[in-house]
Motif scaffolding. Structure first.
Motif, PDB file in Angstrom:
ATOM      1  N   ALA A 181       0.835  -1.210   0.000  1.00  0.00           N
ATOM      2  CA  ALA A 181       0.000   0.000   0.000  1.00  0.00           C
ATOM      3  C   ALA A 181       0.864   1.252   0.000  1.00  0.00           C
ATOM      4  O   ALA A 181       1.971   1.251   0.543  1.00  0.00           O
ATOM      5  N   LYS A 182       0.356   2.321  -0.605  1.00  0.00           N
ATOM      6  CA  LYS A 182       1.035   3.622  -0.489  1.00  0.00           C
ATOM      7  C   LYS A 182       0.864   4.097   0.958  1.00  0.00           C
ATOM      8  O   LYS A 182      -0.154   3.789   1.601  1.00  0.00           O
ATOM      9  N   GLY A 238      14.154  -3.132  10.852  1.00  0.00           N
ATOM     10  CA  GLY A 238      13.830  -2.278   9.720  1.00  0.00           C
ATOM     11  C   GLY A 238      14.607  -2.671   8.480  1.00  0.00           C
ATOM     12  O   GLY A 238      15.575  -3.442   8.531  1.00  0.00           O
ATOM     13  N   ASP A 239      14.172  -2.157   7.353  1.00  0.00           N
ATOM     14  CA  ASP A 239      14.794  -2.443   6.052  1.00  0.00           C
ATOM     15  C   ASP A 239      14.201  -1.460   5.050  1.00  0.00           C
ATOM     16  O   ASP A 239      13.462  -0.534   5.441  1.00  0.00           O
ATOM     17  N   MET A 240      14.511  -1.621   3.758  1.00  0.00           N
ATOM     18  CA  MET A 240      13.961  -0.693   2.767  1.00  0.00           C
ATOM     19  C   MET A 240      12.434  -0.781   2.718  1.00  0.00           C
ATOM     20  O   MET A 240      11.755   0.231   2.513  1.00  0.00           O
ATOM     21  N   ALA A 241      11.898  -1.984   2.918  1.00  0.00           N
ATOM     22  CA  ALA A 241      10.435  -2.136   2.866  1.00  0.00           C
ATOM     23  C   ALA A 241       9.763  -1.227   3.893  1.00  0.00           C
ATOM     24  O   ALA A 241       8.751  -0.588   3.599  1.00  0.00           O
ATOM     25  N   THR A 245       9.882   2.191   1.407  1.00  0.00           N
ATOM     26  CA  THR A 245       8.619   1.965   0.700  1.00  0.00           C
ATOM     27  C   THR A 245       7.424   2.340   1.571  1.00  0.00           C
ATOM     28  O   THR A 245       6.631   3.211   1.224  1.00  0.00           O
ATOM     29  N   SER A 246       7.307   1.689   2.735  1.00  0.00           N
ATOM     30  CA  SER A 246       6.152   1.952   3.609  1.00  0.00           C
ATOM     31  C   SER A 246       6.323   3.217   4.428  1.00  0.00           C
ATOM     32  O   SER A 246       5.330   3.784   4.898  1.00  0.00           O
ATOM     33  N   LYS A 247       7.560   3.602   4.671  1.00  0.00           N
ATOM     34  CA  LYS A 247       7.876   4.839   5.418  1.00  0.00           C
ATOM     35  C   LYS A 247       7.271   4.863   6.817  1.00  0.00           C
ATOM     36  O   LYS A 247       6.864   5.919   7.302  1.00  0.00           O
ATOM     37  N   VAL A 248       7.220   3.696   7.489  1.00  0.00           N
ATOM     38  CA  VAL A 248       6.735   3.705   8.872  1.00  0.00           C
ATOM     39  C   VAL A 248       7.886   3.886   9.860  1.00  0.00           C
ATOM     40  O   VAL A 248       7.663   3.951  11.063  1.00  0.00           O
ATOM     41  N   MET A 249       9.108   3.926   9.359  1.00  0.00           N
ATOM     42  CA  MET A 249      10.255   4.319  10.165  1.00  0.00           C
ATOM     43  C   MET A 249      11.197   5.109   9.252  1.00  0.00           C
ATOM     44  O   MET A 249      10.983   5.132   8.029  1.00  0.00           O
ATOM     45  N   VAL A 279      24.182 -13.356   0.504  1.00  0.00           N
ATOM     46  CA  VAL A 279      24.128 -12.445   1.654  1.00  0.00           C
ATOM     47  C   VAL A 279      22.763 -11.747   1.715  1.00  0.00           C
ATOM     48  O   VAL A 279      22.136 -11.675   2.771  1.00  0.00           O
ATOM     49  N   PHE A 280      22.294 -11.242   0.566  1.00  0.00           N
ATOM     50  CA  PHE A 280      21.070 -10.422   0.561  1.00  0.00           C
ATOM     51  C   PHE A 280      19.812 -11.228   0.266  1.00  0.00           C
ATOM     52  O   PHE A 280      18.713 -10.701   0.400  1.00  0.00           O
ATOM     53  N   SER A 281      19.931 -12.477  -0.161  1.00  0.00           N
ATOM     54  CA  SER A 281      18.845 -13.261  -0.750  1.00  0.00           C
ATOM     55  C   SER A 281      18.502 -12.619  -2.094  1.00  0.00           C
ATOM     56  O   SER A 281      19.155 -11.654  -2.509  1.00  0.00           O
ATOM     57  N   SER A 282      17.452 -13.098  -2.743  1.00  0.00           N
ATOM     58  CA  SER A 282      17.081 -12.507  -4.040  1.00  0.00           C
ATOM     59  C   SER A 282      15.984 -11.468  -3.894  1.00  0.00           C
ATOM     60  O   SER A 282      15.498 -10.923  -4.892  1.00  0.00           O
ATOM     61  N   ASP A 283      15.561 -11.216  -2.659  1.00  0.00           N
ATOM     62  CA  ASP A 283      14.443 -10.282  -2.451  1.00  0.00           C
ATOM     63  C   ASP A 283      14.819  -8.874  -2.892  1.00  0.00           C
ATOM     64  O   ASP A 283      15.966  -8.436  -2.735  1.00  0.00           O
ATOM     65  N   LYS A 284      13.851  -8.171  -3.437  1.00  0.00           N
ATOM     66  CA  LYS A 284      14.088  -6.794  -3.882  1.00  0.00           C
ATOM     67  C   LYS A 284      12.815  -5.984  -3.715  1.00  0.00           C
ATOM     68  O   LYS A 284      11.725  -6.541  -3.515  1.00  0.00           O
ATOM     69  N   THR A 285      12.963  -4.669  -3.814  1.00  0.00           N
ATOM     70  CA  THR A 285      11.783  -3.808  -3.732  1.00  0.00           C
ATOM     71  C   THR A 285      11.010  -3.896  -5.052  1.00  0.00           C
ATOM     72  O   THR A 285      11.504  -4.440  -6.042  1.00  0.00           O
ATOM     73  N   ALA A 286       9.824  -3.291  -5.055  1.00  0.00           N
ATOM     74  CA  ALA A 286       9.016  -3.290  -6.283  1.00  0.00           C
ATOM     75  C   ALA A 286       9.756  -2.579  -7.409  1.00  0.00           C
ATOM     76  O   ALA A 286       9.487  -2.827  -8.591  1.00  0.00           O
ATOM     77  N   LEU A 287      10.723  -1.708  -7.056  1.00  0.00           N
ATOM     78  CA  LEU A 287      11.499  -0.997  -8.077  1.00  0.00           C
ATOM     79  C   LEU A 287      12.757  -1.768  -8.479  1.00  0.00           C
ATOM     80  O   LEU A 287      13.604  -1.254  -9.211  1.00  0.00           O
TER      81      LEU A 287
END
Ligand SMILES: Cc1ncc(COP(=O)(O)O)c(C=O)c1O
Length: 363
Positions: A181-182, A238-241, A245-249, A279-287
Protein backbone atom coordinates in the motif's frame (compact mmCIF):
# COMPACT_ATOMS: atom_id res chain seq x y z
CA UNK A 1 44.10 -0.47 27.89
CA UNK A 2 43.00 -2.32 24.76
CA UNK A 3 41.43 -0.16 22.06
CA UNK A 4 37.75 -0.82 21.26
CA UNK A 5 37.60 -2.53 17.86
CA UNK A 6 35.90 -0.56 15.10
CA UNK A 7 34.03 -1.40 11.96
CA UNK A 8 37.16 -0.54 9.95
CA UNK A 9 38.78 -3.75 11.20
CA UNK A 10 36.01 -6.13 10.08
CA UNK A 11 36.31 -8.51 7.14
CA UNK A 12 33.48 -8.15 4.63
CA UNK A 13 30.78 -8.92 3.75
CA UNK A 14 29.39 -8.76 7.27
CA UNK A 15 25.93 -8.09 8.72
CA UNK A 16 26.06 -5.26 11.29
CA UNK A 17 23.44 -4.95 14.02
CA UNK A 18 23.40 -1.49 15.62
CA UNK A 19 22.43 -2.41 19.19
CA UNK A 20 21.38 1.06 20.44
CA UNK A 21 19.16 1.61 17.39
CA UNK A 22 17.56 -1.80 17.82
CA UNK A 23 16.97 -1.26 21.53
CA UNK A 24 15.35 2.08 20.77
CA UNK A 25 13.04 0.45 18.22
CA UNK A 26 12.13 -2.28 20.74
CA UNK A 27 11.35 0.35 23.40
CA UNK A 28 9.36 2.55 21.02
CA UNK A 29 7.04 -0.29 19.94
CA UNK A 30 6.62 -1.45 23.52
CA UNK A 31 5.73 2.09 24.64
CA UNK A 32 2.98 2.34 22.01
CA UNK A 33 1.60 -1.00 23.18
CA UNK A 34 1.75 -0.02 26.85
CA UNK A 35 0.06 3.32 26.12
CA UNK A 36 -2.90 1.53 24.55
CA UNK A 37 -3.05 -1.51 26.84
CA UNK A 38 -2.16 -3.87 23.99
CA UNK A 39 -0.01 -7.00 24.39
CA UNK A 40 3.11 -7.29 22.20
CA UNK A 41 3.99 -10.77 20.95
CA UNK A 42 6.85 -10.02 18.50
CA UNK A 43 7.38 -12.48 15.65
CA UNK A 44 10.94 -13.80 15.98
CA UNK A 45 11.14 -14.97 12.33
CA UNK A 46 13.02 -11.76 11.52
CA UNK A 47 15.75 -11.85 14.17
CA UNK A 48 15.93 -15.54 15.16
CA UNK A 49 18.25 -14.51 18.02
CA UNK A 50 17.93 -15.31 21.72
CA UNK A 51 19.74 -12.04 22.55
CA UNK A 52 17.09 -10.02 20.73
CA UNK A 53 14.20 -12.03 22.22
CA UNK A 54 15.64 -11.42 25.71
CA UNK A 55 15.58 -7.68 25.10
CA UNK A 56 12.01 -7.76 23.75
CA UNK A 57 10.82 -9.71 26.80
CA UNK A 58 12.74 -7.47 29.21
CA UNK A 59 11.08 -4.43 27.61
CA UNK A 60 7.66 -5.95 28.31
CA UNK A 61 6.70 -8.30 25.47
CA UNK A 62 4.01 -10.68 26.76
CA UNK A 63 5.07 -13.61 24.55
CA UNK A 64 6.82 -14.50 21.29
CA UNK A 65 5.36 -15.50 17.93
CA UNK A 66 7.28 -18.12 15.93
CA UNK A 67 6.74 -19.59 12.49
CA UNK A 68 8.07 -23.06 13.19
CA UNK A 69 8.42 -25.46 16.13
CA UNK A 70 12.21 -25.32 15.69
CA UNK A 71 12.16 -21.54 16.09
CA UNK A 72 10.17 -21.91 19.30
CA UNK A 73 12.64 -24.48 20.66
CA UNK A 74 15.56 -22.21 19.80
CA UNK A 75 14.00 -19.30 21.74
CA UNK A 76 13.60 -21.19 25.05
CA UNK A 77 16.94 -19.93 26.48
CA UNK A 78 15.50 -16.39 26.30
CA UNK A 79 13.30 -17.28 29.29
CA UNK A 80 10.11 -16.89 27.23
CA UNK A 81 6.98 -18.24 28.95
CA UNK A 82 4.37 -17.82 26.18
CA UNK A 83 4.81 -18.81 22.54
CA UNK A 84 2.41 -18.72 19.62
CA UNK A 85 3.40 -20.93 16.67
CA UNK A 86 1.66 -19.07 13.84
CA UNK A 87 1.76 -21.79 11.20
CA UNK A 88 -0.50 -24.58 9.96
CA UNK A 89 0.61 -27.64 11.98
CA UNK A 90 -0.71 -30.86 10.41
CA UNK A 91 1.88 -33.60 11.00
CA UNK A 92 1.25 -35.81 14.03
CA UNK A 93 4.99 -36.55 14.22
CA UNK A 94 5.50 -33.08 15.67
CA UNK A 95 3.40 -33.94 18.76
CA UNK A 96 6.27 -35.00 21.09
CA UNK A 97 8.10 -31.74 20.37
CA UNK A 98 4.93 -29.74 21.04
CA UNK A 99 4.36 -31.62 24.30
CA UNK A 100 7.95 -30.89 25.39
CA UNK A 101 7.48 -27.22 24.51
CA UNK A 102 4.16 -27.04 26.36
CA UNK A 103 5.83 -28.51 29.47
CA UNK A 104 8.47 -25.76 29.43
CA UNK A 105 6.06 -22.86 28.87
CA UNK A 106 3.13 -21.33 30.73
CA UNK A 107 1.21 -21.17 27.47
CA UNK A 108 1.65 -22.71 24.01
CA UNK A 109 -0.60 -21.38 21.27
CA UNK A 110 -1.08 -23.05 17.90
CA UNK A 111 -2.93 -21.96 14.77
CA UNK A 112 -6.22 -23.20 13.28
CA UNK A 113 -6.10 -22.00 9.69
CA UNK A 114 -8.93 -23.82 7.82
CA UNK A 115 -11.45 -26.62 8.35
CA UNK A 116 -9.18 -29.25 6.78
CA UNK A 117 -6.10 -28.09 8.69
CA UNK A 118 -8.03 -28.00 11.99
CA UNK A 119 -9.11 -31.61 11.45
CA UNK A 120 -5.41 -32.52 11.14
CA UNK A 121 -4.53 -30.28 14.12
CA UNK A 122 -6.97 -32.24 16.32
CA UNK A 123 -4.95 -35.41 15.69
CA UNK A 124 -1.72 -33.58 16.54
CA UNK A 125 -3.22 -32.11 19.74
CA UNK A 126 -4.65 -35.45 20.91
CA UNK A 127 -1.20 -37.02 20.41
CA UNK A 128 0.39 -34.32 22.64
CA UNK A 129 -1.98 -35.23 25.50
CA UNK A 130 -1.74 -31.56 26.54
CA UNK A 131 -4.17 -28.65 26.29
CA UNK A 132 -3.09 -26.29 23.52
CA UNK A 133 -4.44 -22.78 23.12
CA UNK A 134 -5.75 -22.10 19.61
CA UNK A 135 -5.65 -18.94 17.53
CA UNK A 136 -8.05 -18.88 14.58
CA UNK A 137 -6.47 -17.48 11.40
CA UNK A 138 -8.52 -15.10 9.25
CA UNK A 139 -7.48 -14.16 5.73
CA UNK A 140 -7.71 -10.38 5.48
CA UNK A 141 -6.29 -9.89 1.99
CA UNK A 142 -2.94 -11.69 1.77
CA UNK A 143 -4.84 -14.77 0.52
CA UNK A 144 -2.50 -17.16 2.33
CA UNK A 145 -3.74 -19.10 5.40
CA UNK A 146 -6.95 -18.24 7.23
CA UNK A 147 -10.68 -18.73 6.94
CA UNK A 148 -12.29 -16.89 4.05
CA UNK A 149 -15.84 -16.60 5.39
CA UNK A 150 -17.97 -16.77 8.55
CA UNK A 151 -19.25 -20.28 7.83
CA UNK A 152 -15.69 -21.68 7.76
CA UNK A 153 -14.82 -19.79 10.95
CA UNK A 154 -17.85 -21.29 12.71
CA UNK A 155 -16.94 -24.77 11.46
CA UNK A 156 -13.36 -24.41 12.74
CA UNK A 157 -14.60 -23.14 16.11
CA UNK A 158 -16.95 -26.14 16.39
CA UNK A 159 -14.13 -28.61 15.67
CA UNK A 160 -11.96 -26.90 18.30
CA UNK A 161 -14.80 -26.91 20.84
CA UNK A 162 -15.23 -30.68 20.36
CA UNK A 163 -11.55 -31.44 21.10
CA UNK A 164 -10.60 -31.55 24.80
CA UNK A 165 -6.96 -30.83 23.92
CA UNK A 166 -7.79 -27.56 22.13
CA UNK A 167 -9.13 -24.27 23.49
CA UNK A 168 -9.94 -21.26 21.28
CA UNK A 169 -8.32 -18.13 22.76
CA UNK A 170 -8.05 -15.60 19.94
CA UNK A 171 -8.27 -14.50 16.33
CA UNK A 172 -5.19 -13.63 14.29
CA UNK A 173 -4.21 -12.41 10.86
CA UNK A 174 -1.03 -11.38 9.02
CA UNK A 175 -1.99 -8.35 6.96
CA UNK A 176 1.19 -8.51 4.85
CA UNK A 177 -0.57 -7.19 1.76
CA UNK A 178 -0.30 -3.71 3.32
CA UNK A 179 3.43 -3.72 2.42
CA UNK A 180 2.11 -3.00 -1.08
CA UNK A 181 0.00 0.00 0.00
CA UNK A 182 1.04 3.62 -0.49
CA UNK A 183 1.71 5.32 2.90
CA UNK A 184 -1.46 7.40 2.55
CA UNK A 185 -3.52 4.21 2.00
CA UNK A 186 -2.20 2.29 5.01
CA UNK A 187 -4.66 3.54 7.65
CA UNK A 188 -7.73 2.77 5.52
CA UNK A 189 -6.40 -0.68 4.67
CA UNK A 190 -5.68 -1.36 8.35
CA UNK A 191 -9.28 -0.40 9.20
CA UNK A 192 -10.55 -2.77 6.50
CA UNK A 193 -8.45 -5.57 8.03
CA UNK A 194 -9.93 -4.83 11.44
CA UNK A 195 -13.47 -4.74 10.07
CA UNK A 196 -12.89 -8.15 8.52
CA UNK A 197 -11.43 -9.83 11.65
CA UNK A 198 -14.08 -8.17 13.84
CA UNK A 199 -16.88 -9.53 11.64
CA UNK A 200 -15.50 -13.07 11.89
CA UNK A 201 -14.80 -12.74 15.63
CA UNK A 202 -18.27 -11.37 16.39
CA UNK A 203 -19.87 -14.33 14.61
CA UNK A 204 -18.02 -16.75 16.91
CA UNK A 205 -17.48 -15.04 20.25
CA UNK A 206 -17.27 -11.23 20.66
CA UNK A 207 -15.04 -11.74 23.73
CA UNK A 208 -12.17 -13.25 21.72
CA UNK A 209 -9.09 -10.99 21.41
CA UNK A 210 -8.00 -9.72 17.98
CA UNK A 211 -4.30 -10.26 17.20
CA UNK A 212 -3.09 -8.80 13.89
CA UNK A 213 0.62 -8.97 13.05
CA UNK A 214 2.61 -6.75 10.69
CA UNK A 215 5.33 -4.13 11.19
CA UNK A 216 3.68 -1.70 8.76
CA UNK A 217 0.45 -1.57 10.77
CA UNK A 218 1.46 -2.49 14.36
CA UNK A 219 1.48 1.05 15.75
CA UNK A 220 -1.73 2.15 14.04
CA UNK A 221 -3.48 -1.11 15.00
CA UNK A 222 -2.48 -0.68 18.66
CA UNK A 223 -3.82 2.88 18.64
CA UNK A 224 -7.26 1.92 17.29
CA UNK A 225 -8.42 0.52 20.63
CA UNK A 226 -9.90 -2.41 18.65
CA UNK A 227 -7.09 -4.97 19.11
CA UNK A 228 -5.73 -6.73 22.17
CA UNK A 229 -2.41 -8.04 20.74
CA UNK A 230 0.00 -6.98 17.99
CA UNK A 231 2.65 -9.32 16.56
CA UNK A 232 5.12 -7.39 14.35
CA UNK A 233 8.39 -9.04 13.32
CA UNK A 234 10.71 -6.71 11.41
CA UNK A 235 10.11 -3.51 13.41
CA UNK A 236 13.21 -3.70 15.65
CA UNK A 237 15.57 -3.93 12.65
CA UNK A 238 13.83 -2.28 9.72
CA UNK A 239 14.79 -2.44 6.05
CA UNK A 240 13.96 -0.69 2.77
CA UNK A 241 10.44 -2.14 2.87
CA UNK A 242 9.70 -0.36 6.16
CA UNK A 243 11.91 2.74 5.86
CA UNK A 244 11.77 3.56 2.14
CA UNK A 245 8.62 1.97 0.70
CA UNK A 246 6.15 1.95 3.61
CA UNK A 247 7.88 4.84 5.42
CA UNK A 248 6.73 3.70 8.87
CA UNK A 249 10.26 4.32 10.16
CA UNK A 250 13.12 6.53 9.00
CA UNK A 251 16.27 5.22 7.29
CA UNK A 252 18.24 6.53 10.31
CA UNK A 253 16.31 4.12 12.56
CA UNK A 254 17.21 1.00 10.55
CA UNK A 255 19.42 -1.20 12.76
CA UNK A 256 20.73 -3.73 10.21
CA UNK A 257 23.30 -2.77 7.57
CA UNK A 258 25.52 -4.97 5.45
CA UNK A 259 29.15 -3.80 5.22
CA UNK A 260 30.57 -4.64 1.78
CA UNK A 261 33.75 -3.98 -0.23
CA UNK A 262 34.03 -2.80 -3.84
CA UNK A 263 36.00 -5.57 -5.56
CA UNK A 264 35.93 -4.39 -9.20
CA UNK A 265 34.98 -1.52 -11.52
CA UNK A 266 34.61 -3.35 -14.84
CA UNK A 267 33.01 -0.44 -16.74
CA UNK A 268 31.86 3.15 -16.09
CA UNK A 269 28.70 3.31 -13.99
CA UNK A 270 29.15 -0.15 -12.48
CA UNK A 271 30.84 -1.30 -9.28
CA UNK A 272 30.96 -4.93 -8.20
CA UNK A 273 30.84 -5.78 -4.49
CA UNK A 274 31.71 -8.92 -2.53
CA UNK A 275 28.10 -9.66 -1.47
CA UNK A 276 25.44 -11.21 -3.65
CA UNK A 277 22.34 -13.33 -3.19
CA UNK A 278 24.10 -15.52 -0.59
CA UNK A 279 24.13 -12.44 1.65
CA UNK A 280 21.07 -10.42 0.56
CA UNK A 281 18.84 -13.26 -0.75
CA UNK A 282 17.08 -12.51 -4.04
CA UNK A 283 14.44 -10.28 -2.45
CA UNK A 284 14.09 -6.79 -3.88
CA UNK A 285 11.78 -3.81 -3.73
CA UNK A 286 9.02 -3.29 -6.28
CA UNK A 287 11.50 -1.00 -8.08
CA UNK A 288 14.03 -3.83 -8.38
CA UNK A 289 16.50 -2.71 -5.69
CA UNK A 290 18.14 -5.34 -3.46
CA UNK A 291 19.95 -2.85 -1.20
CA UNK A 292 20.89 0.84 -1.07
CA UNK A 293 23.71 2.93 0.36
CA UNK A 294 22.86 4.25 3.83
CA UNK A 295 25.00 7.41 3.62
CA UNK A 296 22.71 9.30 1.23
CA UNK A 297 24.72 8.60 -1.92
CA UNK A 298 22.80 7.51 -5.02
CA UNK A 299 24.06 3.90 -5.01
CA UNK A 300 21.89 0.79 -5.24
CA UNK A 301 22.45 -2.94 -5.67
CA UNK A 302 20.25 -3.61 -8.69
CA UNK A 303 21.40 -7.10 -9.61
CA UNK A 304 22.88 -10.02 -7.67
CA UNK A 305 24.74 -13.19 -8.49
CA UNK A 306 25.59 -15.58 -5.71
CA UNK A 307 28.80 -13.84 -4.64
CA UNK A 308 28.60 -10.53 -6.54
CA UNK A 309 26.43 -7.48 -6.22
CA UNK A 310 26.08 -4.96 -9.07
CA UNK A 311 26.04 -1.36 -7.84
CA UNK A 312 24.54 1.34 -10.07
CA UNK A 313 23.53 4.94 -9.49
CA UNK A 314 24.74 8.50 -10.04
CA UNK A 315 27.45 8.20 -7.35
CA UNK A 316 28.90 4.84 -8.40
CA UNK A 317 31.73 6.35 -10.47
CA UNK A 318 33.21 7.88 -7.32
CA UNK A 319 33.77 4.38 -5.90
CA UNK A 320 37.24 2.82 -6.02
CA UNK A 321 38.33 -0.78 -5.64
CA UNK A 322 38.73 -1.48 -1.93
CA UNK A 323 36.16 1.13 -0.83
CA UNK A 324 33.82 -0.14 1.86
CA UNK A 325 30.21 0.93 2.21
CA UNK A 326 27.18 0.07 4.28
CA UNK A 327 23.99 -1.03 2.52
CA UNK A 328 20.42 -1.27 3.80
CA UNK A 329 18.80 -4.49 2.55
CA UNK A 330 15.43 -4.47 0.77
CA UNK A 331 14.10 -7.21 3.08
CA UNK A 332 15.90 -7.94 6.33
CA UNK A 333 14.40 -11.34 7.30
CA UNK A 334 16.23 -13.53 4.75
CA UNK A 335 19.48 -11.59 5.28
CA UNK A 336 19.53 -12.68 8.93
CA UNK A 337 18.62 -16.27 8.03
CA UNK A 338 21.63 -16.39 5.67
CA UNK A 339 24.27 -15.53 8.27
CA UNK A 340 25.63 -17.56 11.21
CA UNK A 341 26.10 -14.46 13.33
CA UNK A 342 25.61 -10.72 13.31
CA UNK A 343 28.33 -8.32 14.39
CA UNK A 344 26.94 -6.10 17.13
CA UNK A 345 27.96 -2.47 16.85
CA UNK A 346 27.21 0.85 18.52
CA UNK A 347 27.94 3.45 15.87
CA UNK A 348 31.49 2.61 14.71
CA UNK A 349 32.43 0.55 17.78
CA UNK A 350 32.28 -3.22 17.55
CA UNK A 351 30.81 -4.85 20.69
CA UNK A 352 30.87 -8.51 19.69
CA UNK A 353 28.86 -11.15 17.87
CA UNK A 354 25.45 -12.71 18.43
CA UNK A 355 24.66 -16.07 16.89
CA UNK A 356 21.51 -16.45 14.81
CA UNK A 357 20.17 -19.24 17.01
CA UNK A 358 17.14 -20.20 14.92
CA UNK A 359 18.96 -19.87 11.61
CA UNK A 360 17.62 -22.43 9.16
CA UNK A 361 15.12 -23.82 11.71
CA UNK A 362 12.45 -24.48 9.12
CA UNK A 363 11.02 -27.62 10.73
C1 LIG B 1 1.78 -14.94 10.69
C2 LIG B 1 2.66 -13.75 10.74
N1 LIG B 1 2.55 -12.90 11.76
C3 LIG B 1 3.32 -11.79 11.89
C4 LIG B 1 4.28 -11.49 10.94
C5 LIG B 1 5.16 -10.29 11.12
O1 LIG B 1 5.03 -9.38 10.09
P1 LIG B 1 6.17 -8.30 9.74
O2 LIG B 1 7.30 -9.04 9.16
O3 LIG B 1 5.49 -7.37 8.81
O4 LIG B 1 6.52 -7.62 10.99
C6 LIG B 1 4.43 -12.35 9.82
C7 LIG B 1 5.42 -12.07 8.77
O5 LIG B 1 5.58 -12.73 7.80
C8 LIG B 1 3.61 -13.50 9.73
O6 LIG B 1 3.71 -14.35 8.69
Amino acid sequence: MTAIPTIAELATPVVLLDRPRMEKNIRAMQEVCHAHGVELWPHIKTHKMVEVARRQLAAGARGLTCAKVGEAEAMLPSGVKRIFIAHSLVDVRVAPRLAALADQLDELRVAATSVAQTEALVKVAVATNRTLQVMLAVDTGLHREGVREVAAARAVAAIVADCPQLKLVGIYTHEGQIYGAKPEEQAAQAQAVLDRVSEIRDAIDPALPLCPGCSVTARMMAATGRVQVVRPGAYMFGDMALAVTSKVMTPAEVAIHVLVTVVDRPEPGLALIDAGSKVFSSDKTALGVHAMAVDGRDIQAVRLNEEHGYLRGADVDALKIGDRLQLMPAHVCPVINLTDFVTVVAGDSVEGRWSVDARGKVQ
